[in-house]
Enzyme design. Structure first.
Site, PDB file in Angstrom:
ATOM      1  N   TYR A 107       0.814  -1.217   0.000  1.00 42.69           N
ATOM      2  CA  TYR A 107       0.000   0.000   0.000  1.00 42.69           C
ATOM      3  C   TYR A 107       0.850   1.272   0.000  1.00 42.69           C
ATOM      4  CZ  TYR A 107      -4.511  -2.271   0.685  1.00 42.69           C
ATOM      5  OH  TYR A 107      -5.656  -2.989   0.506  1.00 42.69           O
ATOM      6  N   LYS A 152       3.927 -15.079   1.401  1.00 43.20           N
ATOM      7  CA  LYS A 152       4.154 -15.728   0.104  1.00 43.20           C
ATOM      8  C   LYS A 152       5.655 -15.888  -0.054  1.00 43.20           C
ATOM      9  CE  LYS A 152       2.774 -17.264  -3.936  1.00 43.20           C
ATOM     10  NZ  LYS A 152       2.073 -18.559  -4.094  1.00 43.20           N
ATOM     11  N   ASP A 187      -1.972 -18.143  -0.782  1.00 45.89           N
ATOM     12  CA  ASP A 187      -2.908 -18.809  -1.699  1.00 45.89           C
ATOM     13  C   ASP A 187      -3.548 -20.007  -1.004  1.00 45.89           C
ATOM     14  OD1 ASP A 187      -0.374 -19.946  -1.692  1.00 45.89           O
ATOM     15  OD2 ASP A 187      -0.369 -20.449  -3.816  1.00 45.89           O
ATOM     16  N   ASP A 214      -5.733  -7.670   3.761  1.00 47.39           N
ATOM     17  CA  ASP A 214      -6.929  -7.074   3.139  1.00 47.39           C
ATOM     18  C   ASP A 214      -7.749  -8.172   2.457  1.00 47.39           C
ATOM     19  OD1 ASP A 214      -8.647  -5.072   2.046  1.00 47.39           O
ATOM     20  OD2 ASP A 214      -7.564  -5.240   0.152  1.00 47.39           O
ATOM     21  N   ASP A 252     -11.656 -10.049   3.747  1.00 51.92           N
ATOM     22  CA  ASP A 252     -12.917 -10.047   2.990  1.00 51.92           C
ATOM     23  C   ASP A 252     -13.428 -11.481   2.878  1.00 51.92           C
ATOM     24  OD1 ASP A 252     -12.856  -7.301   2.513  1.00 51.92           O
ATOM     25  OD2 ASP A 252     -13.481  -7.543   0.422  1.00 51.92           O
TER      26      ASP A 252
END
Ligand code: IPM
Ligand code: MN
Length: 363
Positions: free
Chosen positions: A142, A192, A224, A248, A252
């Site tokens: 970000y 990751k 993932d 983020d 969700d």
């Protein structure tokens, strides 16, 4: 009697509608427990762009530091969505996070028994789910530089940068282990590291901190794979730590374990260790939902739960926080639903369901 200064930033879309109900909740708590909440309203996001040409005013950022906490609605909407626009509503939110160093984003995801059938996932998988996601909020993809558009031989190109420095990772890791100790003693690290250098550093640092907490059960999960595990075995997770962008995305997804984003609150803290006096911003994770804005059908429960988190983390009012959480649970257990939680036609509107919460507060 205690008194608190709260900055209220309703923002865009359903932000103002749900923020109103959060404010009503604070006012009632104030009356019942004899606390004074001095509220100052200000503008942020698209609303601020329309009024002042910027997503947040410099003065607002300056003033924000003088408050005990910030109640934040949501920002964004189609009106300001032109990808080439120089100012975007989200910049207001990102400036607050970054300028106020709100690095620790706590996103609790706890299955509510009476709501299990609102989720698209089988009830037996959801049962017992109680996750605390800690998302790093002031660095990573970000904010990393360079972050820019480029022209390469007349071809449009763009670059973002995932940047992490060891101290930024270390404080998230330490908070994660500490919270795990107060909960079910399990920490899951999401990264990751098989591909990204920034994730390899992230994991290295988390492992160093882990040495101080040998009794906490620990696992590394690639992001993932995490998206899969979250819907396959959600009740296995306790505290989950992740960088800004991965956090983020997985929150969700995790919100769907509860049946609706309209139920999830979050706290963004700069001093999470100072329990009860931490400075923070409290924000529902659902966003501005422009499609339903202005219709009085938005679910205000996430915002009402935000006020509980605020009382707990920034005001040291645990009893009052629990009272709000219990009132919300009661409303759900009593079968009352907003449109996001039911397909039946008897859904309550924003104000009606908030009234139900308020009438249960203190009973
Ligand atoms: C969130 C939101 C924000 C983010 C947007 C509105 C900038 O999705 O708080 O999760 O990406 O962090
Ligand atoms: Mn998000």
């Amino acid at each position: 009697m205690a008194s608190f200064d709260i900055l209220v930033l309703p923002g865009d879309g359903i932000g103002p509608e749900v923020t109103k109900e959060g404010v009503r909740t604070l006012e009632l708590i104030g009356q019942q427990y004899e606390h004074v909440f001095r509220l100052k309203h200000d503008t942020v996001g698209g609303d601020c762009i329309d009024k002042f040409g910027v997503a947040i005013r410099e003065q607002t950022l300056q003033d924000a530091r003088d408050f005990d906490a910030i109640l934040f609605g949501a920002v964004g909407g189609p009106k300001w969505d032109d990808p080439t626009a120089p100012v975007r509503p989200e910049q207001g939110l990102l400036a607050l996070r970054s300028e106020l160093q709100l690095w620790a984003n706590l996103r609790p995801v706890k299955a509510i028994p009476a709501l299990l059938d609102s989720s698209s996932i089988k009830q037996e998988i959801l049962e017992g789910t109680d996750i605390m996601v800690i998302r790093e909020l002031t660095s990573g993809a970000y904010f990393g530089e360079p972050k820019e558009r480029r022209n390469e031989n007349n071809l449009r190109a763009a670059v973002d940068t995932i940047y992490y420095r060891e101290d930024e990772v270390e404080r998230v890791a330490r908070l994660g282990f500490k919270l795990a100790q107060q909960r079910r003693n399990k920490l899951t690290n999401v990264d990751k590291a098989n591909v990204l250098e920034s994730s390899r550093l992230w994991r290295e640092i988390v492992h160093e901190v882990q040495k101080e907490f040998p009794e906490v059960e620990y696992e590394d999960v690639l992001v993932d794979a995490m998206t899969m595990h979250l819907i396959k075995r959600p009740s296995d997770f306790d505290v989950v730590i992740a960088g800004n962008m991965f956090g983020d995305i997985i929150t969700d997804e995790a919100s769907m374990l509860i049946g609706s984003m309209g139920m999830l609150a979050s706290a963004s803290l700069s001093t999470p260790g100072e329990v009860g006096t931490a400075f923070g911003m409290y924000e529902p994770i659902h966003g501005s939902a422009p499609d339903i804005a202005g219709k009085d059908i938005a679910n205000p429960l996430a915002m009402i739960l935000c006020t509980a988190m605020m009382l707990r983390h920034s005001c040291g009012l645990e009893e009052e926080a629990v009272a709000i959480e219990e009132a919300v649970s009661q409303v759900i257990e009593d079968g009352l639903r907003t449109a996001d939680l039911t397909s039946e036609s008897n859904a309550l509107n924003t104000i009606e369901i908030a009234d139900e919460v308020l009438s249960r507060l203190g009973n």
